[in-house]
Design a protein around this motif. Structure first.
Motif, PDB file in Angstrom:
ATOM      1  N   GLU A 237       0.833  -1.186   0.000  1.00  0.00           N
ATOM      2  CA  GLU A 237       0.000   0.000   0.000  1.00  0.00           C
ATOM      3  C   GLU A 237       0.878   1.250   0.000  1.00  0.00           C
ATOM      4  O   GLU A 237       1.958   1.257   0.579  1.00  0.00           O
TER       5      GLU A 237
ATOM      6  N   CYS B  72       1.057   5.635  -1.800  1.00  0.00           N
ATOM      7  CA  CYS B  72       0.436   6.771  -2.474  1.00  0.00           C
ATOM      8  C   CYS B  72       1.410   7.303  -3.518  1.00  0.00           C
ATOM      9  O   CYS B  72       2.618   7.405  -3.263  1.00  0.00           O
TER      10      CYS B  72
ATOM     11  N   GLU C 122       2.467  10.499  -5.734  1.00  0.00           N
ATOM     12  CA  GLU C 122       2.315  11.942  -5.768  1.00  0.00           C
ATOM     13  C   GLU C 122       3.366  12.559  -6.690  1.00  0.00           C
ATOM     14  O   GLU C 122       4.430  11.974  -6.933  1.00  0.00           O
TER      15      GLU C 122
ATOM     16  N   PRO D 260      -1.783  14.246  -6.005  1.00  0.00           N
ATOM     17  CA  PRO D 260      -1.943  12.833  -6.366  1.00  0.00           C
ATOM     18  C   PRO D 260      -1.838  12.631  -7.867  1.00  0.00           C
ATOM     19  O   PRO D 260      -2.291  13.470  -8.661  1.00  0.00           O
TER      20      PRO D 260
ATOM     21  N   PRO E  85      -4.067   3.422  -9.019  1.00  0.00           N
ATOM     22  CA  PRO E  85      -4.377   4.248  -7.844  1.00  0.00           C
ATOM     23  C   PRO E  85      -5.786   4.833  -7.942  1.00  0.00           C
ATOM     24  O   PRO E  85      -6.340   4.959  -9.038  1.00  0.00           O
TER      25      PRO E  85
ATOM     26  N   GLU F  50      -7.201   9.727  -5.147  1.00  0.00           N
ATOM     27  CA  GLU F  50      -6.278  10.384  -4.229  1.00  0.00           C
ATOM     28  C   GLU F  50      -4.847   9.875  -4.389  1.00  0.00           C
ATOM     29  O   GLU F  50      -3.975  10.206  -3.598  1.00  0.00           O
TER      30      GLU F  50
ATOM     31  N   LYS G  22      -3.846   6.815  -3.957  1.00  0.00           N
ATOM     32  CA  LYS G  22      -3.562   5.678  -3.085  1.00  0.00           C
ATOM     33  C   LYS G  22      -3.747   4.372  -3.845  1.00  0.00           C
ATOM     34  O   LYS G  22      -4.663   4.248  -4.662  1.00  0.00           O
TER      35      LYS G  22
END
Length: 318
Positions: A257, A259, A261, A267, A288, A291, A293
């Motif tokens: 997991e 994110c 960016e 994002p 993703p 956002e 994620k």
């Protein structure tokens, strides 16, 4: 075949509609007791008339999903005491949940729930099923599970693609996937089996043209078909009185997991995250969310194993 039709009552036309290619459609019609309603249509140059069933007295549970809010309403032909009834909801994220039944209508907040079937059950004081309603909570686009092949990826016709099995600890076992045309006969069967036929049963076959239809017609097909279904995963009255257990252990798996960016902290949307297991060469991928994620399911790994992650935006590798 898509067919036009209209409904009449005592010579008056109440509505006109067109079915999808799968022959399904939904209408909302308030039928008055004692009056006769007839559905009219034409096929291959012939006219057909189908008398609609008479109205029945009793209790019915109605519900509709609007994004993350579900509104329900209990209809009764005679006055009913709500203290003698119980309302239950089942969703894969929370299991069986007893709802507070204070009024004949209400709203259930489903914010944060994963896409799936929501089943509502109205039981009497003896835990006998009075009425039920099934709804599909998912993306408004009703995207199919089996996506069309990415034209940028090169596969030979009939080529078998090796995938790692998430739940197996036996490295000698393999799972194979095959790229198929969306017109292949088994595609709609896979779609319905994966998402709906484990929980629901209907006297109607799952819409045969669901996968080939437009987004709007897929929505009509799915909602119309689900409106004819009964919940079959388990018997709720029996589960409430005797309890129940799954016949097979719940699947457990590991996930990576994180994110994605930009350098400015925004994002990254519409990208693909690919994880490489550096010890055995296996690859895993995920897209993703809005956002940035991502959650990538991977096989079990040993202490000391490592993964190398890359993000692809379609234009360049980040």
């Amino acid at each position: 075949m898509s067919l036009p039709y209209y409904i009449t009552c005592e010579g008056n036309t109440l509505c006109r509609q067109q079915t999808t290619r799968s022959g399904l459609q939904r209408i909302q019609l308030y039928m008055q007791k004692g009056k006769k309603y007839v559905l009219h249509t034409q096929a291959e140059g012939k006219a057909y008339q189908f008398p609609l069933p008479d109205t029945k007295e009793g209790i019915a549970l109605q519900a509709v999903a609007n994004h993350s809010r579900v509104s329900y309403h209990i209809l009764a032909s005679t006055p009913m005491d709500l203290a003698d009834y119980h309302l239950y909801a089942y969703h894969q994220d929370w299991g069986i949940n007893k709802m507070a039944l204070l009024n004949s209508n209400g709203i259930i907040d489903m914010e944060g729930m994963s896409p799936g079937i929501l089943s509502l059950f109205l039981l009497d004081c003896q835990n006998h099923l009075v009425s039920q309603r099934n709804l599909w909570l998912g993306k408004r686009k009703y995207a199919p599970v089996v996506q069309k092949d990415d034209a940028s990826r090169k596969y030979a016709p009939g080529e078998a693609i090796r995938l790692a099995c998430l739940s197996s600890q036996d490295t000698t076992k393999q799972v194979f996937s095959r790229i198929m045309k969306d017109t292949y006969w088994c595609v709609p069967h896979a779609e319905s089996s994966l998402l709906w036929l484990c929980d629901l049963s209907s006297p109607l076959a799952f819409p045969i043209h669901y996968y080939q239809e437009s987004v709007a017609d897929r929505r009509i097909d799915l909602e119309a078909w689900i409106a004819t279904t009964d919940f079959i995963r388990f018997d709720l009255p029996s589960a409430l009185s005797k309890g129940f257990s799954y016949p097979y252990p719940l699947e457990q798996y590991f996930t990576l997991e994180g994110c994605v960016e930009t350098c400015g902290g925004n994002p990254v949307k519409q990208s693909m995250i690919i994880a490489y297991h550096t010890n055995n060469g296996y690859t895993y991928q995920a897209e993703p969310d809005s956002e940035g994620k991502f959650h990538i399911p991977v096989d079990d790994f040993k202490d000391g194993d490592s993964f190398f992650l890359q993000a692809y935006t379609g234009k360049k590798k980040d």
